[in-house]
Design an enzyme around this catalytic site. Structure first.
Site: not given
Ligand code: V0D
Length: 247
Positions: A28, A73, A76, A79
């Site tokens: 992360d 993930s 994600n 995004r």
């Protein structure tokens, strides 16, 4: 003390007989790393791939059995499209530069996650990478990609229901049988989970598998993670007394 000396000190302190067999990492903080440096987000991801290289190298040198990296993930996808696009180019880029070393170091690559819903070029890159390393007998390197733990558990339940309807299930389901329906079938659960970037959450990662894992956090962002961090986490793990709920 410089980097080299720190590394040597951990090499002395770490007991090779008591290594965590399976280490999982939530990588992360690439975006924040870039933001704080005034760089575009993709610079963070690019540097993040460098860290993956170095972490895989170090894990393999230490003699870990399994290294599982959370790369993307199921959440994600939300995004911006340009960022998702950039990320989807990384597996191919990674293998282009790393495959010879992965093979030299006897590392086997595997995907955990819903591969069917990834772009074809990503599926091909990973399939080729897995194929090229399938006979390797050293560290198993899992990339969690399009991975979400609740959906993994539901996949397991649904496959179990199918097998039950087909008469393939005898008696009650125990933990061992259930585990066999997860992406991590046949793998021991992580002994150690590392998360970078100061967040102290599991974020839908390996919910079932992390039941008894030791947790280790650092405030440093993933692009700044180094072999010193990995060694420190492994050393810290060795200092903890693992009791599995017993006294
Ligand atoms: C960005 C930090 C390696 C986390 C690391 C598609 C986010 C760098 C891979 C990779 C990503 C995945 C599968 C594979 C080989 C390599 C990767 C993604 C993001 C998302 F078989 N780094 N990496 N994949 N980042």
């Amino acid at each position: 003390m410089d980097f080299r000396q720190q590394e040597q000190e951990f090499n002395r302190k770490i007991d090779p007989q008591k290594l965590p067999y399976h280490v999982a990492i939530i990588m992360d903080g690439n975006g924040r790393w870039a933001l704080e440096k005034g760089l575009p987000r993709q610079e963070g991801h690019r540097q993040g791939v460098e860290t993956v290289r170095e972490t895989v190298r170090c894990g393999s040198e230490l003699g870990l059995g399994i290294l599982t990296l959370f790369a993307f993930s199921t959440e994600n996808w939300q995004r911006p499209a340009w960022e998702v696009n950039y990320l989807m180019g990384l597996p191919e880029k990674y293998f282009k530069s790393e495959l010879p070393e992965l093979i030299r170091n006897n590392v086997r690559v595997n995907l955990i996650g819903d591969g069917a819903r990834l772009p074809a070029k990503v599926r091909k890159a990973i399939k080729d990478g897995a194929e090229a390393t399938k006979n390797n007998t050293g560290m198993l390197l899992n990339f969690a990609l399009n991975y979400g733990s609740r959906s993994e558990i539901l996949m397991a339940v649904n496959n179990l229901l199918d097998d039950a309807a087909a008469g393939k299930i005898k008696g009650a389901i125990d933990e061992k049988v259930f585990s066999g329906y997860l992406y991590t079938a046949d793998m021991p659960d992580p002994d150690l989970l590392i998360r970078t970037s100061g967040e102290k959450r599991i974020s839908n990662f390996l919910l079932w598998q992390l039941a008894y894992s030791e947790l280790w956090f650092t405030n440093d962002y993933w692009p700044d993670f180094s072999r010193i961090h990995l060694m420190e986490a492994v050393y810290d793990y060795q200092l903890r007394k693992r009791r599995f709920g017993k006294v």
